[in-house]
Every structure is written in structure tokens, then in C-alpha cells.
Design a protein around this motif. Structure first.
Motif, PDB file in Angstrom:
ATOM      1  N   ALA A   1      31.823  35.958  51.714  1.00 33.54           N
ATOM      2  CA  ALA A   1      32.932  36.830  51.318  1.00 33.54           C
ATOM      3  C   ALA A   1      33.531  36.377  49.992  1.00 33.54           C
ATOM      4  CB  ALA A   1      34.006  36.830  52.405  1.00 33.54           C
ATOM      5  N   ARG A   2      33.639  35.060  49.823  1.00 37.88           N
ATOM      6  CA  ARG A   2      34.191  34.516  48.581  1.00 37.88           C
ATOM      7  C   ARG A   2      33.288  34.843  47.388  1.00 37.88           C
ATOM      8  NH1 ARG A   2      38.717  33.553  46.018  1.00 37.88           N
ATOM      9  NH2 ARG A   2      38.490  31.923  44.452  1.00 37.88           N
ATOM     10  N   ILE A   3      31.970  34.698  47.572  1.00 36.78           N
ATOM     11  CA  ILE A   3      31.020  34.997  46.496  1.00 36.78           C
ATOM     12  C   ILE A   3      31.091  36.470  46.107  1.00 36.78           C
ATOM     13  CG2 ILE A   3      28.546  35.238  46.015  1.00 36.78           C
ATOM     14  CD1 ILE A   3      28.156  32.590  47.537  1.00 36.78           C
ATOM     15  N   ARG A   4      31.141  37.347  47.088  1.00 34.73           N
ATOM     16  CA  ARG A   4      31.179  38.785  46.798  1.00 34.73           C
ATOM     17  C   ARG A   4      32.487  39.174  46.102  1.00 34.73           C
ATOM     18  NH1 ARG A   4      28.190  41.530  52.121  1.00 34.73           N
ATOM     19  NH2 ARG A   4      26.107  40.768  51.547  1.00 34.73           N
ATOM     20  N   HIS A   5      33.576  38.590  46.544  1.00 36.53           N
ATOM     21  CA  HIS A   5      34.866  38.871  45.908  1.00 36.53           C
ATOM     22  C   HIS A   5      34.855  38.399  44.453  1.00 36.53           C
ATOM     23  CE1 HIS A   5      39.184  39.221  45.334  1.00 36.53           C
ATOM     24  NE2 HIS A   5      39.226  37.948  44.967  1.00 36.53           N
ATOM     25  N   THR A   6      34.321  37.216  44.228  1.00 40.42           N
ATOM     26  CA  THR A   6      34.262  36.666  42.867  1.00 40.42           C
ATOM     27  C   THR A   6      33.330  37.492  41.990  1.00 40.42           C
ATOM     28  OG1 THR A   6      34.662  34.447  43.759  1.00 40.42           O
ATOM     29  CG2 THR A   6      33.793  34.597  41.520  1.00 40.42           C
ATOM     30  N   ALA A   7      32.183  37.879  42.520  1.00 44.12           N
ATOM     31  CA  ALA A   7      31.219  38.671  41.752  1.00 44.12           C
ATOM     32  C   ALA A   7      31.820  40.000  41.316  1.00 44.12           C
ATOM     33  CB  ALA A   7      29.961  38.913  42.585  1.00 44.12           C
ATOM     34  N   THR A   8      32.530  40.655  42.229  1.00 41.61           N
ATOM     35  CA  THR A   8      33.167  41.934  41.894  1.00 41.61           C
ATOM     36  C   THR A   8      34.237  41.743  40.830  1.00 41.61           C
ATOM     37  OG1 THR A   8      32.771  42.716  44.151  1.00 41.61           O
ATOM     38  CG2 THR A   8      34.399  43.913  42.852  1.00 41.61           C
ATOM     39  N   THR A   9      35.008  40.678  40.982  1.00 43.28           N
ATOM     40  CA  THR A   9      36.068  40.395  40.008  1.00 43.28           C
ATOM     41  C   THR A   9      35.479  40.126  38.624  1.00 43.28           C
ATOM     42  OG1 THR A   9      37.425  39.440  41.775  1.00 43.28           O
ATOM     43  CG2 THR A   9      38.043  38.900  39.501  1.00 43.28           C
ATOM     44  N   TYR A  10      34.406  39.331  38.572  1.00 40.25           N
ATOM     45  CA  TYR A  10      33.794  38.987  37.288  1.00 40.25           C
ATOM     46  C   TYR A  10      33.185  40.229  36.627  1.00 40.25           C
ATOM     47  CZ  TYR A  10      31.080  36.333  33.826  1.00 40.25           C
ATOM     48  OH  TYR A  10      30.573  35.835  32.659  1.00 40.25           O
ATOM     49  N   ALA A  11      32.484  41.057  37.425  1.00 39.50           N
ATOM     50  CA  ALA A  11      31.896  42.285  36.875  1.00 39.50           C
ATOM     51  C   ALA A  11      32.981  43.244  36.390  1.00 39.50           C
ATOM     52  CB  ALA A  11      31.033  42.966  37.935  1.00 39.50           C
TER      53      ALA A  11
ATOM     54  N   ASP B   1      39.960  30.503  33.574  1.00 38.55           N
ATOM     55  CA  ASP B   1      40.587  30.975  34.809  1.00 38.55           C
ATOM     56  C   ASP B   1      40.248  32.458  34.954  1.00 38.55           C
ATOM     57  OD1 ASP B   1      42.206  31.818  36.881  1.00 38.55           O
ATOM     58  OD2 ASP B   1      43.886  30.531  36.318  1.00 38.55           O
ATOM     59  N   LEU B   2      39.222  32.755  35.760  1.00 35.39           N
ATOM     60  CA  LEU B   2      38.730  34.126  35.875  1.00 35.39           C
ATOM     61  C   LEU B   2      39.798  35.073  36.397  1.00 35.39           C
ATOM     62  CD1 LEU B   2      36.527  36.283  35.871  1.00 35.39           C
ATOM     63  CD2 LEU B   2      35.812  35.467  38.127  1.00 35.39           C
ATOM     64  N   GLU B   3      40.469  34.696  37.472  1.00 33.00           N
ATOM     65  CA  GLU B   3      41.463  35.587  38.075  1.00 33.00           C
ATOM     66  C   GLU B   3      42.599  35.885  37.114  1.00 33.00           C
ATOM     67  OE1 GLU B   3      41.214  37.166  40.775  1.00 33.00           O
ATOM     68  OE2 GLU B   3      39.612  36.166  41.902  1.00 33.00           O
ATOM     69  N   ALA B   4      43.072  34.864  36.409  1.00 36.16           N
ATOM     70  CA  ALA B   4      44.167  35.071  35.462  1.00 36.16           C
ATOM     71  C   ALA B   4      43.749  36.006  34.332  1.00 36.16           C
ATOM     72  CB  ALA B   4      44.630  33.726  34.902  1.00 36.16           C
TER      73      ALA B   4
END
Length: 707
Positions: A520-530, A553-556
Motif C-alpha cells: 500500500a505504501r509503494i502504491r501510494h508513493t508511486a501515485t504521488t510521484y507520478a 521531500d516528495l510529499e512537500a
């Protein structure tokens, strides 16, 4: 109706026009014999001197037929004189007049014409001046009668086909089905109902139906050693009936409301005619009943019983070259009878056919039928539940399913059985790689993963984009759940391996762990990065710059891009919701004391303000920022809570809506209305809700703070 003979009859012509200005059309009638049958002719002329020879339209009626002839086009139609008797206009009219205007505009040449129409049509009309109503009703009766006759013929053919199917259907082995269901699926379940009173227990057995008293605790008297003994009854434990010796599960009298039951659904396949197949859907239920009588001290157990029953719900008939026909078992409440019908009920009352257990005789019956090589038995062994009717229907449409099952591509077949044909590249292909649209060398890898559809999607993406990825890259990319467009956009500026490495680094989780939380963490991060890369491109940034490609800081940076996109519009909207829903900010402290909870991994808290809820919805791409949710929270009807990773408390992960009055979770969603790590997060939320209901949330937080 003999149309050629009718066309040879000369037009009657209009004798004279009317001087009334309102009159636009004049009707002329006559009765003629055509082919030994009376025909009523109605010719409608324009009220003009130059239009007295040729009518606008000629309408011809017989007792059982009618037709409309248009001289100008020289063609026949099946139009009625009015599309609608109340609101439509006559077919030769040009506008939509009122009833009064229509009456003035359309007249008959003489009173004899009206009498001729009335005598021939024999219909009841409220206003004789609306003379066309006689003709309309006559035509409508003909159409209605013809439709009913057609429907009756169709109904009779359906009933004959239904009777034929029933005649060729073998008798249902009811006793064998019930005995097997009780033995294999209900496990010969019996219940021992009890009520303790001192050293004694009052026991009722559902197997033998008897009721007795037995001592479960030793006494001090001499007589006690000769009294009936039993083990101590305990709820949910198994014991032996002191009367018949049957083993049963103890159930406390106070927890029984009289009747409780269990149901299972079975499929029995039988050979039908030469090489067809009928799949029979049967419901089997077992009901346990405890009888009560009024005693001196309240209800007392009088007897107990158990009943095994079954009913056949539906039959699906399969024949070569024909569509599947499903007959349903129905009940007529007016006649008090059961009957079979060839169609389902409508709406919410329809009869569903759900997944069930397939009886072993089915596979033996399949030999020599069109489903001899359907691989249903192999498929049923590999899936948790199966609806064989759906499976065989899909197999009839796509026989390649047999090969896919035998190759072990179970997940692919499950999708096809549920009609998800979007995963098929070429439905007519015989080779699995061509059928699924993947490279030939990928088939073995897909078999090892049992046809995982996420992996299949990546393989199809690989072939569409003309790439040649490694097995590891394909499997890792499947874990990210990125779309083809997202991958194609990212790989313009970096290699696929770099994309995968960065997602792994930002997520802080490794690929291939088979941990639901990590996935779930990988999928959430992948979507955020894309999403971050897409916004950078749309805002005109050069992604060849590694500073933009690899934010610290990807999220920021993602949130920054969100704010930068339509900044002015967003600022205006945030200001509006803050003014419109001020209560959300005002009650935050009180709600925080009530709902706040955290453990070593997650934290959940209420929304601080309306602006935060809007941003939550924008960042997670769902609808929580809408006025409906803001209004509910502002009025105190429901509350919006934010569930996040404790290590990243300011980064949105899951949004929860909870009922304000009755503590229950109404809904929860993550990014794009998906439920990340669903099983684990649902368990975590259930645990949090239980602590909320029992008032132990605060205690847990205080204990953690002290520790």
C-alpha cells in the motif's frame, strides 16, 4: 389488405370547398367492396379550389386492418390517424392546434360521411365533432388486437419450449442432496439448549426433541449418586445428550429467540438431451427450533427440533449453438402454487444466482456433453467460490478459457468469468500470448504468478510501448499499479529502473516483501510521484533538471505543486469555505480530545478546519472537500477524520467519515477513492472504533505518554 387494387380505385374528389375561413381540411368518405370485403375510405382534401381532385391522404379501413396512402409520395404507411388521441395532431395537420382549433380546421363534406364513419367503426366518442376519434379508436383496436395476438403466440411458443425442457430434465435426487448437505456441509450439527439452576441443568436436545433435567455437579446426598448426570453445560462447547447420546453444541436458553437457521447453495449439473447440459441451482437449509411454554417462573423449554429442507431455485440450460436459457422457480401468492417460468422477476425482487458448491456428480455427467473439456473441475479447485453457470456461459463464448485454466492462469479466468474482457487483446487468437496481448516469453512468468492481473497489465503495457523489460522490473512495476500513461510520461526523462528505484527510496519499503502495508505504501508513493511529475510538466518545468526530478521531500514538493496549480482559484475557494463553515475550526479542540488516537505506526485525528478538509480532498483526489461533507461536519452530523502515518503526520493518507451521534464509520478512502492496505487498515479502524465506544482512547494515549 389489397393495396394494388385499392390504388386502382379513382379518387372521389371534393364536390365543393367551404367558405368558412377557419376550415383548412375537408374529409370525404365512401364504402367500397375490394376483394369481397367492405373497405371504408377516408380522403382528406385541402380547402382550396385547386386541390379538389387529388387528396392529401387516403386512409383505408377494414374490420381487421388499415393503411394510410400518401398520393404525393405514392407510398403506404402504417400511421394511425393521430399519433396520440388526446394531445397529438391529425397526421395531415401542420401545427399543434388546440382542440377547438382542430375541430374548426377539420370537417367532413356532409353528415352522411359522419354516419358512414360511425356505422363502420362502431366506437364511442365523447364529441362527434371530433370525428377522427372514431377512426383512431378503430385503428387502435386493430393494432392492440394484433399486438396481443403476437404476444400470445410468442407466449405459447415459450410455454411449449418450457414444457419441453421440463419433460427432458431428469428428476432431482432430493433425498441424496439433503443427506449429503447435512453430512458434509452442516456436519450433522445438533444443539443442546440448557438452563442451569443450582447443581442441575434443564436440557433440550434438537436431535431427539426431548427435554430433561440432569445433574452436572456432585451432591452430598446418598440419592444424588443415582440421579442422571451430565457434563457442565457451557455456551459454545460440545456435549452429549443425556437422553439419546447425540453430540451437540450447547446453547444457553436465554440467547435463543426460538428459531435459528443456516443455508448453503449447491449446483448439480445433469446431461440434457443428446449433448446439452442443465445446471440446477438448489438452496438447502437447516432450521433449529426451541419450543417454549409459560411456566411459573417465566418461559420454560418445552421441546426442540431440527428440520432439513431444500428447494430448487433455478435451472440453466445449455445447448449447442443456442443462448443459455435460465428458468426460475416462482410462487403465485394468489393461487398459492409454485411454478416454473422462463424469465426472472423485475427490480429489487429478482431472483439472484450466487456462487455455491458444485456436487461431484456434475463432472461425471459432463462426459459426452459440449462441456466435456470445459476444465470446470480444475477451475473450481483453484478458486474460493464459483458460479458454474457464469463459467460455462463464458466458456461457450470464449473456449480459450479451458487452456488458460489448465495453464494455471486462474486470476485471468476469474476476470473473464466476471466479463472483464478489457484484458483480452485478440478474442479469436489461439495462443495465450496473442490472446492476452503480451510477449511470448512472458507467458511462463505469468503462469508462475497464477495469472495475476496487475502483472498482466504491466506485460501488456510493455508490449504496447515496444519495451523489453527484465522479469524483476515487470514484477516491481506491477506493485506500483501505475498506468501506461504515467509510466510513459516518467520514462521520457529517466529509465524505468531509475523510476522504480526512486519510488522504493521515497516509500521506504522494498519490493517483493508480500506485506500488505508495504504494498500500500509503494502504491501510494508511486501515485504521488507520478502526479508530481505530471504537475511539473503541466506548469512548464524542465524535468531534465535532476533537482525537479528528485525532490528531497516528495510529499512537500507534491503539495507545493498542488498549491501552485490554480493558486488564485484555490486561495479564493479556501477563503470562502473558511467563512462559510467556521464551526469546523471552533469545535476542533473538543473533537480532538474525543477522537485522537495514535500507536507506533498510525495517528488519527479530526480535521482542524474547513480549509484542511478541502486540501485533503484535493491531495487525495476524492470528494471529501465538497460542500456536502463540509456542511455535515459544520452542523455536527458527521465528522471528517484524518488517518496518517505517525512518521509523516502532515501527509494525507486515509480520510474517514464517522457518525457524530452513533459511533460508527460511514466510509473511509485513500488516494483516488481506493482503500490502500484494505484488510490491515480495516482491522486498525475496527480496533480504534472499539476503543472509542468503550472510552479507552484517552487511557491508551495517557499510558503511551507515561511510558
Amino acid at each position: 389488405m389489397k393495396k394494388k387494387a385499392i390504388e386502382k380505385i379513382p379518387y372521389f374528389g371534393l364536390k365543393k370547398t367551404s367558405r368558412k375561413k377557419d376550415v383548412k381540411y375537408i374529409g370525404v368518405t365512401a364504402v367500397e367492396i375490394v376483394g369481397h370485403e367492405k373497405h371504408l375510405f377516408l380522403e382528406v382534401y385541402r380547402n382550396k379550389k385547386e386541390s379538389k381532385e387529388i387528396p392529401m391522404v387516403r386512409i383505408v379501413l377494414t374490420k381487421k386492418d388499415f393503411g394510410t396512402y400518401w398520393p404525393e409520395k405514392e407510398e403506404w404507411t402504417r400511421q394511425k390517424i393521430k399519433p396520440d388521441s388526446c394531445y397529438g395532431r391529425v397526421i395531415w395537420g401542420e401545427e399543434h392546434p388546440t382542440w377547438e382549433q382542430e375541430k374548426k380546421e377539420n370537417i367532413l363534406q356532409s353528415t352522411e360521411d359522419l354516419e358512414r364513419i360511425k356505422k363502420f367503426c362502431k366506437a364511442n366518442v365523447y364529441n362527434e365533432e371530433h370525428w377522427w376519434e372514431y377512426i383512431y379508436k378503430h385503428e387502435d383496436d386493430i393494432v392492440t388486437t394484433a399486438r396481443r395476438n403476437r404476444e400470445h403466440k410468442v407466449y405459447m411458443r415459450r410455454q411449449e419450449a418450457l414444457a419441453d425442457r421440463m419433460a427432458h430434465t431428469k428428476e432431482l435426487p432430493e433425498k441424496e442432496i439433503l443427506d449429503r448437505a447435512d453430512r458434509l456441509y452442516f456436519h450433522n450439527q445438533h444443539y443442546l439448549y440448557y438452563k442451569k439452576h443450582g447443581c442441575w441443568a434443564h436440557i433440550a436436545c434438537s436431535k431427539c426433541g426431548g427435554v430433561t433435567d440432569a445433574r452436572w455437579k456432585s451432591g452430598i446426598s446418598y440419592e444424588s449418586q443415582f440421579q442422571r448426570w451430565t457434563e457442565e453445560p457451557r455456551e459454545g462447547h460440545y456435549g452429549t445428550c443425556p437422553m439419546c447420546g447425540a453430540r451437540g453444541e450447547y446453547k444457553c436458553q436465554g440467547k435463543v429467540k426460538g428459531t435459528h437457521d443456516k443455508y448453503i447453495y449447491l449446483f448439480l449439473g445433469q446431461k440434457y438431451k443428446e449433448n446439452g447440459m442443465v445446471m440446477r441451482y438448489v438452496e438447502v437449509g437447516k432450521k433449529w427450533t426451541l419450543g417454549f411454554i409459560c411456566g411459573d417462573k417465566g418461559p420454560e423449554m418445552y421441546n426442540a427440533s431440527e428440520e432439513l429442507s431444500g428447494v430448487e431455485i433455478a435451472r440453466a440450460y445449455f445447448e449447442p449453438g443456442k443462448k443459455v436459457q435460465i428458468d426460475y422457480h416462482k410462487h403465485d401468492p394468489y393461487m398459492g402454487k409454485d411454478f416454473w417460468d422462463d424469465c426472472n422477476l423485475y427490480g429489487m425482487a429478482n431472483i439472484p444466482i450466487s456462487a455455491g458448491l458444485i456436487m461431484s456428480e456434475t463432472y461425471e455427467e459432463m462426459k459426452g456433453t459440449i462441456f466435456q473439456y470445459s476444465a470446470l473441475q480444475e477451475y473450481a479447485k483453484n478458486v474460493r467460490e464459483v458460479n458454474p453457470i457464469n463459467y460455462l456461459e463464458r466458456y461457450s463464448q470464449t473456449p480459450q478459457i479451458e487452456v488458460l485454466v489448465k495453464m494455471g492462469l486462474t486470476d485471468v479466468v476469474e476476470k473473464l468469468v466476471k466479463c472483464y474482457y478489457g484484458i483480452v487483446a485478440d478474442e479469436n487468437a489461439r495462443r495465450p500470448d496473442q490472446f492476452l496481448g503480451i510477449r511470448k516469453e512472458r507467458v511462463k512468468q505469468l503462469i508462475r504468478k497464477k495469472g495475476d492481473t496487475h502483472l498482466l497489465g504491466v506485460m501488456q503495457m510493455e508490449k504496447r510501448q515496444g519495451q523489453n523489460w527484465t522479469d524483476e522490473q515487470v514484477e516491481h512495476l506491477a506493485e506500483t499499479d501505475l498506468s501506461g500513461t504515467q509510466v510513459e510520461t516518467a520514462t521520457r526523462y529517466m529509465t524505468l529502473q531509475k523510476l522504480l528505484n526512486r519510488i522504493e527510496k521515497y516509500a521506504g519499503c522494498k519490493y517483493g516483501t508480500e506485506c500488505s502495508s508495504a504494498l500500500a505504501r509503494i502504491r501510494h508513493t508511486a501515485t504521488t510521484y507520478a502526479d508530481y511529475l505530471s504537475m511539473r510538466i503541466n506548469l512548464g518545468y524542465d524535468l531534465n533538471n535532476t533537482v525537479y526530478q528528485q525532490p528531497q521531500d516528495l510529499e512537500a514538493e507534491h503539495n507545493k505543486m498542488v498549491m501552485e496549480t490554480n493558486k488564485e482559484e484555490m486561495d479564493k475557494h479556501l477563503k470562502e469555505v473558511a467563512e462559510r463553515y467556521p464551526e469546523i475550526r471552533r469545535v476542533y479542540r473538543g473533537l480532538r480530545n474525543k477522537y485522537l488516537y495514535e500507536d507506533d505506526k498510525y495517528i488519527i485525528r479530526p480535521a482542524r478546519s474547513a480549509e484542511e478538509i478541502v486540501m485533503e480532498g484535493r491531495l487525495l483526489h476524492h470528494c471529501v472537500g465538497g460542500n456536502m461533507y463540509l456542511g455535515r461536519h459544520n452542523k455536527g452530523e458527521t465528522y471528517i477524520l484524518m488517518l496518517r502515518f505517525k512518521a509523516e503526520p502532515d501527509i494525507p493518507y486515509i480520510t474517514v467519515e464517522i457518525d457524530a451521534k452513533n459511533p460508527r464509520i460511514l466510509q473511509w478512502y485513500g488516494d483516488k477513492d481506493k482503500k490502500p492496505d484494505e484488510k490491515n487498515m480495516q482491522s486498525w479502524l475496527n480496533n480504534w472504533l472499539m476503543k472509542l465506544k468503550t472510552g479507552t482512547l484517552t487511557e491508551t494515549i495517557q499510558t503511551a505518554a507515561i511510558a
